[in-house]
Write a protein that holds these residues in place. Structure first.
Motif, PDB file in Angstrom:
ATOM      1  N   UNK A 148      -3.319  -0.196  -5.735  1.00  0.00           N
ATOM      2  CA  UNK A 148      -3.751  -1.397  -5.140  1.00  0.00           C
ATOM      3  C   UNK A 148      -5.145  -1.472  -4.584  1.00  0.00           C
ATOM      4  N   UNK A 149      -5.580  -2.927  -4.197  1.00  0.00           N
ATOM      5  CA  UNK A 149      -6.916  -3.035  -3.853  1.00  0.00           C
ATOM      6  C   UNK A 149      -7.131  -2.824  -2.313  1.00  0.00           C
ATOM      7  N   UNK A 150      -5.991  -2.571  -1.658  1.00  0.00           N
ATOM      8  CA  UNK A 150      -6.194  -2.670   0.054  1.00  0.00           C
ATOM      9  C   UNK A 150      -6.246  -1.380   0.356  1.00  0.00           C
ATOM     10  N   UNK A 151      -6.475  -1.447   1.872  1.00  0.00           N
ATOM     11  CA  UNK A 151      -6.485  -0.073   2.476  1.00  0.00           C
ATOM     12  C   UNK A 151      -5.393   0.720   2.383  1.00  0.00           C
ATOM     13  N   UNK A 152      -4.527   0.028   2.754  1.00  0.00           N
ATOM     14  CA  UNK A 152      -3.221   0.681   2.820  1.00  0.00           C
ATOM     15  C   UNK A 152      -2.799   1.458   1.265  1.00  0.00           C
ATOM     16  N   UNK A 153      -3.647   1.305   0.297  1.00  0.00           N
ATOM     17  CA  UNK A 153      -3.233   2.115  -0.868  1.00  0.00           C
ATOM     18  C   UNK A 153      -3.428   3.650  -0.714  1.00  0.00           C
ATOM     19  N   UNK A 154      -4.183   4.000   0.260  1.00  0.00           N
ATOM     20  CA  UNK A 154      -4.214   5.273   0.462  1.00  0.00           C
ATOM     21  C   UNK A 154      -3.478   6.034   1.535  1.00  0.00           C
ATOM     22  N   UNK A 155      -2.366   5.034   2.032  1.00  0.00           N
ATOM     23  CA  UNK A 155      -1.247   5.883   2.676  1.00  0.00           C
ATOM     24  C   UNK A 155      -0.299   6.368   2.026  1.00  0.00           C
ATOM     25  N   UNK A 156       0.060   5.892   0.890  1.00  0.00           N
ATOM     26  CA  UNK A 156       1.290   6.606  -0.088  1.00  0.00           C
ATOM     27  C   UNK A 156       0.761   6.759  -1.562  1.00  0.00           C
ATOM     28  N   UNK A 157       0.111   5.774  -2.107  1.00  0.00           N
ATOM     29  CA  UNK A 157      -0.111   5.647  -3.672  1.00  0.00           C
ATOM     30  C   UNK A 157      -0.988   6.990  -4.072  1.00  0.00           C
ATOM     31  N   UNK A 158      -2.011   7.278  -3.065  1.00  0.00           N
ATOM     32  CA  UNK A 158      -2.890   8.512  -3.484  1.00  0.00           C
ATOM     33  C   UNK A 158      -2.435   9.857  -3.091  1.00  0.00           C
ATOM     34  N   UNK A 159      -1.170   9.846  -2.409  1.00  0.00           N
ATOM     35  CA  UNK A 159      -0.804  11.180  -1.847  1.00  0.00           C
ATOM     36  C   UNK A 159      -0.177  12.029  -2.980  1.00  0.00           C
ATOM     37  N   UNK A 160      -0.393  13.403  -3.058  1.00  0.00           N
ATOM     38  CA  UNK A 160      -0.188  14.352  -4.116  1.00  0.00           C
ATOM     39  C   UNK A 160       1.243  14.662  -4.253  1.00  0.00           C
ATOM     40  N   UNK A 161       1.756  14.400  -5.371  1.00  0.00           N
ATOM     41  CA  UNK A 161       3.311  14.866  -5.671  1.00  0.00           C
ATOM     42  C   UNK A 161       3.075  15.766  -6.763  1.00  0.00           C
TER      43      UNK A 161
ATOM     44  N   UNK B 123       8.785  -3.705   1.337  1.00  0.00           N
ATOM     45  CA  UNK B 123       8.629  -2.663   0.531  1.00  0.00           C
ATOM     46  C   UNK B 123       7.342  -1.873   0.934  1.00  0.00           C
ATOM     47  N   UNK B 124       7.502  -0.608   0.863  1.00  0.00           N
ATOM     48  CA  UNK B 124       6.287   0.155   1.556  1.00  0.00           C
ATOM     49  C   UNK B 124       5.046   0.803   0.664  1.00  0.00           C
ATOM     50  N   UNK B 125       5.180   0.219  -0.608  1.00  0.00           N
ATOM     51  CA  UNK B 125       4.140   0.925  -1.481  1.00  0.00           C
ATOM     52  C   UNK B 125       2.650   0.577  -1.227  1.00  0.00           C
ATOM     53  N   UNK B 126       2.476  -0.490  -0.832  1.00  0.00           N
ATOM     54  CA  UNK B 126       0.990  -0.837  -0.489  1.00  0.00           C
ATOM     55  C   UNK B 126       0.651  -0.524   1.104  1.00  0.00           C
ATOM     56  N   UNK B 127       1.254   0.146   1.787  1.00  0.00           N
ATOM     57  CA  UNK B 127       0.959   0.897   2.998  1.00  0.00           C
ATOM     58  C   UNK B 127       0.671  -0.163   4.234  1.00  0.00           C
ATOM     59  N   UNK B 128       0.151   0.443   5.306  1.00  0.00           N
ATOM     60  CA  UNK B 128       0.175   0.019   6.363  1.00  0.00           C
ATOM     61  C   UNK B 128      -0.162  -1.488   6.588  1.00  0.00           C
ATOM     62  N   UNK B 129      -1.491  -2.136   5.924  1.00  0.00           N
ATOM     63  CA  UNK B 129      -2.058  -3.432   5.972  1.00  0.00           C
ATOM     64  C   UNK B 129      -0.968  -4.294   5.418  1.00  0.00           C
ATOM     65  N   UNK B 130       0.030  -3.894   4.571  1.00  0.00           N
ATOM     66  CA  UNK B 130       0.901  -4.843   3.883  1.00  0.00           C
ATOM     67  C   UNK B 130       2.118  -4.957   4.887  1.00  0.00           C
ATOM     68  N   UNK B 131       2.429  -4.228   5.576  1.00  0.00           N
ATOM     69  CA  UNK B 131       3.704  -4.183   6.370  1.00  0.00           C
ATOM     70  C   UNK B 131       3.212  -4.738   8.091  1.00  0.00           C
TER      71      UNK B 131
END
Lengths: 272, 272
Positions: A148-161, B123-131
């Protein structure tokens, strides 16, 4: 709408613009507030002056739910207006839904059948059985959040699995789901460098791209890394177009902004 | 509602039962279909016969959206009915929303302010600023998906990120967000063995637990691993209670099912 029909519209209009109808009563021209349904009146005027420049409209459901029953009426009137008057437009319910199977089925029915949107956005966190009910509708599309385009995208979406980033794992996994040919993906324009990585996993899928303009993303960069042979991109702009001006001339100014983007898109299409 | 008030209600009623109001017109007693708003009539009767046995009601918004504007009217009437007649009930809008900041603010206002629910699921996928926009409301609660009760929970939620599972990372990260004291978490009952792991990260938070009954989870197991000194659990049951019977006696039968669960909860509270 079939994907082929969408592609044909893109070529015909020389545009892959999606206009986001995120309508806030505090931001629309004052003279519209005298109408019974100011949000619908606003949408109607925006749509009438931009329908030849855009291939898609995307109301974000939050902005309608915020006004309760009145808001839902505005949403319903807006989608019916588009479907009746401009049937070649690809419509997106930006709802970001997702729940257990029987519940996702209810959401899918609401947006894809009753309201008759061409597509709906969904969230991936609950996995396969939360998304597959949306995929079951023929010639309808499910646009899943990837990056996604928001800052929070880096909280979970870019974590390494297991050595790759979560958003890549989400995209790759979704390809194995039933009717995955009906999937498109949300990829934010603010992260243009990620597009080439994403194209390695899904070369053919359409990407819905928010974040150009207000959120700082660059159209030419996104196209450079994200475009495929069928264009494969829908670039969303909301505030930059619909709130271009707030006076009596708001519709003209909105058209002018949409035209600027369409002309840039035309140049990009000519030069590729 | 404050968390203290909820805890006090749990002790007073000797119950931590949440009744899920997932109302499907095809499943409610036929004699209610003659009313102008059958869904509200159904909810009213279910609430009237279970309000002393349950501390919480949770309408899932999908079931209301599926009926368009009519559905939203039923939802609005239901929440107003509970708030007026049973103000000690903790209400949950099970909406699973989440979007970029300004959009999440619209959802938060819709559910926590206009409809005046005590809480909403996100839902948490979009991270901090979404919650965080949801967390900004005083004495309101944001119930974030952590580990859900469906099969798809294993698609992404249990993937390992830097040596720990994603759902644990989601929970741990959320503790750093502004007003995180207003967070609760969804943890499915079908995964009882995970509760002790989760309690290591959030010993004090309330957990909303779907999946007991219809989805196969065990109440005693969940309590064994998930309960804390303030109880800290809201156990949801939907279909098992509200569709216990479909004849004229549906309300009595629903009460009987709720009573069975409440009595089991009372035993568990007495023995801990």
């Amino acid at each position: 709408m079939t994907t082929q029909h969408l592609i044909q519209q893109i070529h015909q209009k020389q545009s892959f613009l999606c206009v986001g109808l995120d309508v806030d009563l505090t931001k629309i021209p004052e003279h519209l507030l005298q109408y019974e349904d100011p949000i619908f009146e606003f949408n109607k005027r925006i749509i009438d002056v931009t329908h030849d420049l855009a291939v898609s409209y995307k109301p974000n459901t939050a902005f309608y739910e915020a006004y309760g029953i009145k808001g839902w009426k505005s949403l319903e009137k807006t989608i019916r207006y588009i479907n009746e008057k401009y049937p070649d437009i690809f419509t997106i319910a930006d709802a970001k839904r997702g729940d257990i199977g029987n519940t996702s089925s209810m959401y899918a029915k609401a947006f894809l059948e009753d309201l008759d949107f061409d597509s709906v956005t969904v969230a991936p966190y609950m996995g396969k059985d939360s998304v597959e009910p949306f995929l079951a509708f023929e010639n309808k599309h499910t646009i899943m959040l990837a990056l996604t385009s928001n800052e929070g995208a880096f909280d979970f979406q870019t974590l390494e699995v297991n050595g790759e980033e979560l958003y890549k794992k989400v995209i790759a996994t979704s390809k194995t789901w039933k009717n995955s040919q009906n999937l498109m993906y949300v990829v934010g324009a603010t992260k243009a460098e990620y597009f080439s990585e994403i194209r390695k996993i899904i070369p053919d899928s359409f990407l819905l791209v928010p974040g150009v303009g207000a959120q700082g993303g660059s159209l030419s960069e996104v196209c450079c890394y994200g475009m495929n042979t069928n264009v494969g991109l829908l670039i969303n702009s909301s505030r930059g177009i619909i709130y271009a001006a707030s006076g009596m001339d708001f519709a003209e100014k909105a058209r002018a902004e949409a035209l600027k983007i369409q002309q840039e898109m035309q140049r990009i299409l000519a030069n590729r």
